[in-house]
Scaffold this active site. Sequence first.
Site, PDB file in Angstrom:
ATOM      1  N   GLU A   1       0.832  -1.206   0.000  1.00 17.77           N
ATOM      2  CA  GLU A   1       0.000   0.000   0.000  1.00 17.77           C
ATOM      3  C   GLU A   1       0.864   1.252   0.000  1.00 17.77           C
ATOM      4  O   GLU A   1       0.584   2.221  -0.717  1.00 17.77           O
ATOM      5  CB  GLU A   1      -0.936   0.001   1.222  1.00 17.77           C
ATOM      6  CG  GLU A   1      -1.833   1.221   1.266  1.00 17.77           C
ATOM      7  CD  GLU A   1      -2.616   1.331   2.561  1.00 17.77           C
ATOM      8  OE1 GLU A   1      -2.812   2.476   3.031  1.00 17.77           O
ATOM      9  OE2 GLU A   1      -3.025   0.289   3.105  1.00 17.77           O
TER      10      GLU A   1
ATOM     11  N   CYS B   1      -8.274   2.978   8.222  1.00 21.76           N
ATOM     12  CA  CYS B   1      -9.625   2.622   7.805  1.00 21.76           C
ATOM     13  C   CYS B   1     -10.475   2.184   8.999  1.00 21.76           C
ATOM     14  O   CYS B   1      -9.958   1.762  10.041  1.00 21.76           O
ATOM     15  CB  CYS B   1      -9.591   1.550   6.719  1.00 21.76           C
ATOM     16  SG  CYS B   1      -9.455  -0.135   7.305  1.00 21.76           S
TER      17      CYS B   1
ATOM     18  N   SER C   1      -8.221  -9.479   6.416  1.00 21.76           N
ATOM     19  CA  SER C   1      -8.084 -10.278   5.195  1.00 21.76           C
ATOM     20  C   SER C   1      -8.188 -11.778   5.450  1.00 21.76           C
ATOM     21  O   SER C   1      -8.011 -12.572   4.532  1.00 21.76           O
ATOM     22  CB  SER C   1      -6.742  -9.963   4.517  1.00 21.76           C
ATOM     23  OG  SER C   1      -5.669 -10.131   5.432  1.00 21.76           O
TER      24      SER C   1
END
Length: 493
Positions: free
Chosen positions: A313, A381, A453
């Site tokens: 990222e 997030c 994930s």
Amino acid sequence: MCAPLRVERRALGRHVGRAAVARSGPGPARSGATARRLAAAGPRPVLVAGVAGGLDAALAPGDLVVADEVRAEGRAPVPVPSATALAAALRALGLTVHVGPVHSARRPVVGARRRALAAQGALAVDTESAWLAAGAAGGPFAVVRAVVDTPAAPLVHPGTVRRGVAALRVLRRSVPALATWVAACGAREVLLAEPRSFCAGVDRAIATVERALERHGPPVYVRRQIVHNGHVVADLERRGAVFVREVDEVPPGSVVVLAAHGVAPAVRAAASARRLAVVDATCPLVAKVHAGVRRQAERDATVFLIGHADHEEVEGTLGEAPERVVVVGSVAEAEAVSAPDPHRVASAVQTTLALDEAESIAAVLRRRFPALVEPRSADICYATTNRQAAVRAVAAEADRLVVVGSPNSSNSVRLVEVAARAGADARRVDHADELDLAWLAGAPRVAVTAGASAPDRLVDGVVDLLRGLGPVTVTPRSATTEDVRFTLPKEVS
């Protein structure tokens, strides 16, 4: 602990840890009688240890077989959920271990019957385990068998006595691991942290690959791991996804999916040059960070990107304006960074960082650069924030805390760090197989969570393994409720 034969009991000793070793007797009749005596006292851990005949050609004399299921004709199979953890403890002693079904027969089997059992997937055959299983009365049950004879070295083959002695020596060497299994057995409360597992961005990324496969058929190429979880990647590979490191590995004209972590503009340009049909699965929250970096770069600001330089990222975000972005990975780096114009500076944050880690770095940057422009809304997030809050909520209650997630999953690794800072004895596992029995011993309350994930089925696997060690009460612990949903990319919607 049950040892059917006198020589097996002698190899194990009178006690293995806190378990007495009983000679249970050979064959179904004596095993059944022993099981009835044990069951009369109620549920208890029962571990069967002894020698057996190997059915699989991959086995060698002296190998150990740990049953993950015990079979017998006319009887329902008995699953053994703790098999993989017990096998790991045995392997840690340097022993060669196989995990699979053990078949219990009413009498020794040879020839065609052995071949038939092997064709059904059984690894080893004995004449006791299935009948001894009833002795646990619903409590923990396990089977460890040392192989004496194999298809290549049958009982009638010269050297059987020597192989039998060698198998008993291996059995003796296994005692510390068997004692560890005994110590890990017991009743537990499992605290399930909520929310956990997939977030909206991960759901969207996986669904994007699935939809691309439906629409275009395999192969569909994916640059890097679609999300940082090996189990997800393996599942998509079985369906026809092909994962590549860079787009120059993708045949011209093919379909390529860009992973959830986002990419630099140079990657998109390379895909266009190869005439690839691009499906962009970048998480919308990562895309928001990219847009913020571009805005600040357009006003000639230096952007301090708080994150880990080796994370995909961060690589993608840095690529938006490499001449303007400076990666800051620690408080020490924040104390040392500089900017050409200290009055024109901004910050951005990797979305999967630990909140407290990011804030400690941001605080230094604010102090050193009073003109610092920070994002209008937090870059970390919502899913990362929520999962970290859930971990902090259960950390003080748990004797142990298990985080399920792959080693390259930043948010999973951060969960372990958050738990440790909250005082929990926490470990990350990629799968229940990696749980350490010695670590679980003496821990009546275990908290379990998963990175954003990691599929929730892997959490189920951890709970199932714990159930294999004793009765489990599952208690959800909810920090918040998530209802975020992202639409699929336009290329596959």
